[in-house]
Design an enzyme around this catalytic site. Structure first.
Site, mmCIF file in Angstrom:
data_model
loop_
_atom_site.group_PDB
_atom_site.id
_atom_site.type_symbol
_atom_site.label_atom_id
_atom_site.label_comp_id
_atom_site.label_asym_id
_atom_site.label_seq_id
_atom_site.Cartn_x
_atom_site.Cartn_y
_atom_site.Cartn_z
ATOM 1 N N HIS A 114 -35.544 62.772 -62.328
ATOM 2 C CA HIS A 114 -36.661 63.689 -62.524
ATOM 3 C C HIS A 114 -37.936 63.022 -63.051
ATOM 4 O O HIS A 114 -39.029 63.453 -62.661
ATOM 5 C CB HIS A 114 -36.241 64.903 -63.377
ATOM 6 N N HIS A 117 -40.891 59.429 -70.496
ATOM 7 C CA HIS A 117 -40.389 60.128 -71.687
ATOM 8 C C HIS A 117 -38.891 59.939 -71.912
ATOM 9 O O HIS A 117 -38.379 60.304 -72.978
ATOM 10 C CB HIS A 117 -40.754 61.630 -71.643
ATOM 11 N N HIS A 118 -38.166 59.353 -70.945
ATOM 12 C CA HIS A 118 -36.755 59.025 -71.157
ATOM 13 C C HIS A 118 -36.529 57.524 -71.324
ATOM 14 O O HIS A 118 -35.377 57.084 -71.358
ATOM 15 C CB HIS A 118 -35.893 59.567 -70.017
ATOM 16 N N LYS A 167 -37.939 68.080 -62.764
ATOM 17 C CA LYS A 167 -36.701 68.868 -62.849
ATOM 18 C C LYS A 167 -36.685 70.032 -61.870
ATOM 19 O O LYS A 167 -35.620 70.608 -61.604
ATOM 20 C CB LYS A 167 -36.502 69.397 -64.269
ATOM 21 N N HIS A 197 -44.243 67.302 -68.311
ATOM 22 C CA HIS A 197 -43.342 66.154 -68.436
ATOM 23 C C HIS A 197 -42.044 66.326 -67.653
ATOM 24 O O HIS A 197 -41.472 65.342 -67.182
ATOM 25 C CB HIS A 197 -43.048 65.857 -69.920
ATOM 26 N N ASP A 198 -41.574 67.545 -67.492
ATOM 27 C CA ASP A 198 -40.321 67.780 -66.758
ATOM 28 C C ASP A 198 -40.560 68.378 -65.373
ATOM 29 O O ASP A 198 -39.663 69.022 -64.813
ATOM 30 C CB ASP A 198 -39.399 68.711 -67.566
ATOM 31 N N ASP A 208 -39.260 65.709 -77.403
ATOM 32 C CA ASP A 208 -38.370 66.124 -76.316
ATOM 33 C C ASP A 208 -36.930 66.159 -76.800
ATOM 34 O O ASP A 208 -36.196 67.128 -76.558
ATOM 35 C CB ASP A 208 -38.530 65.155 -75.143
#
Length: 339
Positions: free
Chosen positions: A237, A262-263, A212, A208-209, A291
């Site tokens: 990201h 997810h954000h 980043k 998911h990240d 998260d």
């Protein structure tokens, strides 16, 4: 002859801090817990006397290790050892050869198997994220996910027990493993109980990240308040992760939405698109809850970690407007469920 633990503690400082730092770059840090249950090791093991010292040889490869040796090091406060980066592939293969046997060994307490898989998973993610080779990353994530599904689907894992054996720091590889683990447990409680669904949640959490990895370390490790330019870079990201994965046939839509959304937030205040309510994929809403929880309960360069109760209170405040209220309540119930 290998250096004994006593010799190491008494060894005089032999080099400058700068030289020691350069020497340490030739080594990979390894959680000591991953070595306590794997028997003979195919790599040399090194220890450091202090944080700024160069690694010193402690145990040569392929020799029998006394069963109490590594536990004694843990009792003394040593949690990390080192291996030469020249032997990383051998070490990773050693973990792969052992992890399936260890997590399936029901004579070992579940807590110990969870800790072993967590330490192994972080070590693998650390190395592949650092290498920044997408093919290698996806292959490692696929293998790790299979092990996670086997352990989590085949056992009654309590969130409180899992929380106690996970690490809680700001490293992307630590956070990714934690989110994947939590997402599987929350998804399982919500009814996504098939191995296929749990595997999808695991892979999506581990990736998911991914975006980043493009953020400069100076921003990720910044101790002061982030400025608007920093935040603009950070908010890219999810998009960067999506772009990296969108044309990969081995990445499903469920997993891709965990990376991309997810954000996003229920009231439309999230990013990168500003989706509202059910426009956000269910797997992404699961990812959002865990998260935020893991971010709150992990230490950051600029703040200490929240307690679990403080984190759950924050999730309560974010329910409905920002996070899926049903999922928040389910996560709270899981956190309070006795082991």
């Amino acid at each position: 002859m290998p250096t004994t633990f006593g010799d190491l503690l008494l060894a005089p400082e032999a080099m400058s801090t700068t030289t020691a730092y350069l020497q340490r770059q030739k080594f990979l840090p390894v959680p000591l817990h991953t070595l306590c249950v794997t028997g003979e090791l195919p790599v040399d093991i090194y220890l450091c006397q202090g944080r700024d010292d160069a690694p010193v040889l402690f145990r040569r490869r392929n020799i029998e290790i006394p069963p109490d040796e590594f536990p004694k090091l843990l009792e003394s406060g040593i949690e990390t050892v080192f291996i030469s980066r020249d032997h990383v592939e051998v070490y990773q293969q050693h973990l792969e050869d052992n992890v399936a046997v260890i997590i399936a060994n029901e004579s070992l307490p579940l807590e110990r198997r969870l800790q072993f898989l967590g330490d192994t998973g972080r070590s693998i993610l650390h190395e592949v994220f650092q290498a920044d080779q997408l093919d290698q990353t996806l292959e490692a994530v696929d293998d790790l996910s299979n092990h996670m599904v086997e352990l989590f689907a085949g056992n009654e894992v309590a969130v409180s027990d899992l929380f106690s054996v996970l690490r809680h720091d700001y490293h992307t590889y630590t956070h990714s493993y934690n989110v994947a683990s939590y997402a599987m447990l929350l998804g399982k409680e919500l009814g996504f109980s098939s191995d296929e669904k749990l595997r999808s949640l695991s892979v999506g959490g581990l990736l998911h990240d991914l975006g980043k990895l493009k953020i400069p370390r100076t921003i990720l490790n910044k101790k002061g308040r982030l400025d608007n330019q920093d935040w603009d870079i950070i908010r890219r990201h999810p998009f960067d992760g999506f772009v990296a994965l969108v044309n990969r046939p081995e990445v499903s839509r469920d997993q891709l939405m965990m990376v991309y959304q997810h954000h996003e937030r229920i009231d439309g205040s999230g990013y990168p698109v500003g989706l509202i309510g059910d426009e956000i994929h269910p797997f992404a809403r699961i990812c959002s809850v865990v998260d935020v929880f893991d971010a709150l309960t992990s230490s950051r360069p600029y703040r200490t970690a929240n307690t679990t109760n403080e984190a759950l209170e924050t999730l309560d405040r974010l329910a409905n407007d920002k996070l899926d209220a049903e999922m928040v309540q389910c996560w709270k119930a899981l956190m309070k469920k006795p082991s």
